[in-house]
Design an enzyme around this catalytic site. Structure first.
Site, short mmCIF file in Angstrom:
data_model
loop_
_atom_site.label_atom_id
_atom_site.label_comp_id
_atom_site.label_asym_id
_atom_site.label_seq_id
_atom_site.Cartn_x
_atom_site.Cartn_y
_atom_site.Cartn_z
N LYS A 234 90.80 133.77 21.03
CA LYS A 234 90.14 134.86 20.31
C LYS A 234 89.12 135.56 21.19
O LYS A 234 88.10 134.98 21.57
CB LYS A 234 89.43 134.35 19.06
CG LYS A 234 89.01 135.54 18.19
CD LYS A 234 87.98 135.20 17.16
CE LYS A 234 86.57 135.35 17.64
NZ LYS A 234 86.17 136.74 17.99
N GLY B 246 77.44 128.00 19.34
CA GLY B 246 77.90 126.74 19.94
C GLY B 246 77.48 125.54 19.09
O GLY B 246 78.26 124.62 18.83
N THR C 171 74.19 130.02 22.16
CA THR C 171 73.85 128.63 21.86
C THR C 171 73.89 128.39 20.35
O THR C 171 74.36 127.35 19.89
CB THR C 171 72.46 128.31 22.46
OG1 THR C 171 72.59 128.42 23.88
CG2 THR C 171 72.00 126.91 22.13
N GLY D 240 79.77 131.38 24.57
CA GLY D 240 79.03 132.35 23.75
C GLY D 240 77.61 131.88 23.56
O GLY D 240 77.07 131.16 24.41
N GLU E 164 80.24 126.52 26.73
CA GLU E 164 79.47 127.19 27.78
C GLU E 164 78.57 128.19 27.08
O GLU E 164 79.05 129.17 26.53
CB GLU E 164 80.42 127.85 28.79
CG GLU E 164 79.76 128.09 30.13
CD GLU E 164 79.31 129.51 30.31
OE1 GLU E 164 78.13 129.78 29.96
OE2 GLU E 164 80.10 130.33 30.78
N CYS F 210 75.58 135.12 31.50
CA CYS F 210 74.79 133.97 31.01
C CYS F 210 74.05 133.27 32.14
O CYS F 210 73.05 132.61 31.91
CB CYS F 210 75.65 132.98 30.23
SG CYS F 210 77.38 133.14 30.46
N GLU G 9 66.67 133.84 26.00
CA GLU G 9 67.66 134.61 26.75
C GLU G 9 67.62 136.08 26.29
O GLU G 9 67.73 136.35 25.09
CB GLU G 9 69.05 134.02 26.48
CG GLU G 9 70.12 134.61 27.36
CD GLU G 9 71.46 133.92 27.17
OE1 GLU G 9 71.80 133.55 26.04
OE2 GLU G 9 72.20 133.79 28.16
#
Ligand code: ADP
Length: 500
Positions: free
Chosen positions: A205, A262, A259, A257, A279, A313, A410
């Site tokens: 996806k 995730g 955190t 993608g 990741e 990232c 981030e």
């Protein structure tokens, strides 16, 4: 305090006394042609080797973030479509892909690599139009690296017993792979190539804002005559991803993608037998020691955070400078960002393209505002930004404290936070003081210091006297909240095999 770097200031520095001459600093537009590119008005789901309509009948628009113009519309896959795709992947796995000779698998993967090379110009243009990144990035980095990943893993397909000596190697089964918008085709290659080489079948996806190169890849996969169902590609947003994660017949999830998502995925599959690699985000430190080649270091910083709009990232978003060289580094940085060309991503001279989406732009603005409110000093280039589309001028902050949001969170934009240190120990402590641990950069002339820092920095990838260099043979992945599992190299095969 906020300072802006005007174009006049930059000109005056480069050509003292001639700053007002318009002859000096003009770049003639050098637009990459889009004539050879065919974007269909609509893309369906790629399931079982065919393009099929979504169960819901729903489609969503995909735009060019540099102009906000509509490029196409893509299907929105729901749980029924996920189920169809997983069933096709399972059938292809049991009946075809796990059974064929590994050297045959390799031939298909080589074919995909060659087709990507053949179509590289069109892929680069579509990547830039749909994602906003400068054409020189998509043309010179994303697309060649995507092809290189397929070439590299094609080579492993019939040599798995050498990758895992003295073990019996078997595939895992059906892999669900979910990727983000910052490197759409490259992330698809990172995920697909090792999974295919190891004998797995896949439901992939792409991100909702950048589906187009994944759909061109589906066409390539069809042209390569990969057996139907080995790779299925479903477009959609978070709900589609969640349905894929939840499907009971998926054996492995690979996710790149944020955190937050995730963590959500980790919770969703807890207690199941699904394997997982993640990741996630990063807040990479770039550490400059006083003995470093300063011009080279500044160029590395620029490459690490401003090219590609900071949409990486592993972007070097925290700069740690040894106190004795703070003044020259800030001066050089200020001079260099003044020369960055921000604008049309299809122009071959563009350094900084468009921000990928309005939502991303708002996130960047919010964090930058918080930096100003928290008292850091902001330096920003004053460039003329296009009136439509999503843009953010290259920016850096000085006087940043360790605890401020711009040093901890981030930003995922062309924004750098500059901090200082006195000793290597202090640099290490500050650099490691983040929930993330994806990558880091060290700039020094001393080899021993590089090794010492590399051993103590808690980051999956550490670049020394360079930044953002990638190679398919080299593993990539994080520590702490940056995730786990590695992609690239022999390590990248690990998550796609079962060993006995
Ligand atoms: P970013 O902040 O980089 O956009 P996200 O984590 O939001 O990253 O998105 C990365 C990918 O994860 C996208 O393909 C997105 O559609 C998908 N996604 C978002 N939410 C979920 C979810 N709950 N479950 C699975 N996938 C999701």
């Amino acid at each position: 305090m906020t300072t802006t770097i005007t174009e006049l200031e930059t000109r005056e520095r480069l050509q003292p006394g001639l700053a007002s001459s318009s002859m000096l600093w003009e770049y003639a537009p050098s637009l990459e042609s889009t004539d050879h590119v065919r974007v269909a008005p609509r893309y369906e789901l790629f399931i079982g080797g065919k393009f099929v309509e979504p169960h819901s009948g729903k489609y969503f628009e995909t735009i060019n973030p540099a102009t906000e113009e509509r490029l196409s519309e893509v299907a929105e896959a729901d749980a029924e479509d996920v189920d169809r795709a997983v069933k096709e992947a399972r059938r292809a796995y049991e009946k075809v892909w796990r059974k064929i000779a590994p050297s045959e698998r390799a031939k298909y993967i080589f074919r995909i690599a060659r087709l990507i090379q053949e179509k590289s110009r069109a892929l680069a243009v579509v990547e830039t139009m749909n994602g906003g990144k400068p054409i020189k990035e998509s043309r010179d980095i994303d697309i060649p690296l995507a092809a290189a990943h397929f070439f590299y893993y094609a080579g492993w397909a019939d040599k798995l017993e050498y990758a895992f000596p003295n073990r019996n190697v078997a595939p895992v089964g059906v892999a669900g792979q979910i990727i983000p918008w910052n490197f759409p085709l490259l992330m698809a290659a990172w995920k697909l190539a090792p999974a295919l080489a190891a004998g797995n079948t896949i439901v992939l996806k792409p991100a909702e804002t950048t589906p187009l190169t994944a759909m061109l890849l589906a066409e390539i996969i069809q042209e390569a005559e990969l057996p139907p169902g080995v790779v299925n590609i479903l477009t959609g947003a978070g709900g589609t991803g969640a349905a894929l994660v939840a499907h009971p017949d998926v054996d492995k999830i690979a996710f790149t993608g944020s955190t937050d998502v995730g963590k959500r995925i980790q919770r969703a599959i807890a207690g199941t037998k699904k394997k997982l690699t993640l990741e996630l985000g990063g807040k990479a430190p770039n550490i400059i020691f006083e003995d470093a080649p300063l011009d080279q270091a500044v160029e590395g910083i620029i490459n690490g955070i401003y090219f590609n709009q900071g949409h990486v990232c592993c972007a070097g978003s925290r700069l740690f400078v040894q106190e004795s060289v703070v003044e020259p580094i800030i001066r050089k940085l200020r001079e260099r960002i003044g020369t960055l060309r921000v604008g049309n991503p299809l122009d071959k001279n563009t350094d900084v393209g468009a921000i990928n989406s309005r939502a991303q732009l708002e996130k960047i603005r919010e964090l930058v505002d918080s930096g100003v409110e928290e008292g850091a000093e902001m330096v920003q280039t004053q460039c003329t930004l296009p009136s439509r589309g999503f843009w953010f001028a290259p920016t850096f902050f000085t006087g940043v404290s360790q605890s401020s949001r711009i040093a901890q969170e981030e930003i995922f934009g062309p924004v750098l936070s500059v901090l200082t240190f006195r000793s290597p120990e202090e640099a290490l402590e500050k650099a490691n003081n983040t929930p993330y641990g994806l990558s880091a950069g060290v700039w020094t002339e001393k080899g021993s210091r590089i090794l010492k820092m590399a051993a103590k920095l808690r980051a999956g990838v550490i670049w020394a006297n360079t930044y953002n260099k990638f190679d398919p043979a080299s593993p990539f992945g994080g520590y702490k909240e940056s995730g786990f599992g590695r992609e690239g190299g022999i390590h990248g095969l690990g998550p796609y095999v079962t060993l006995s």
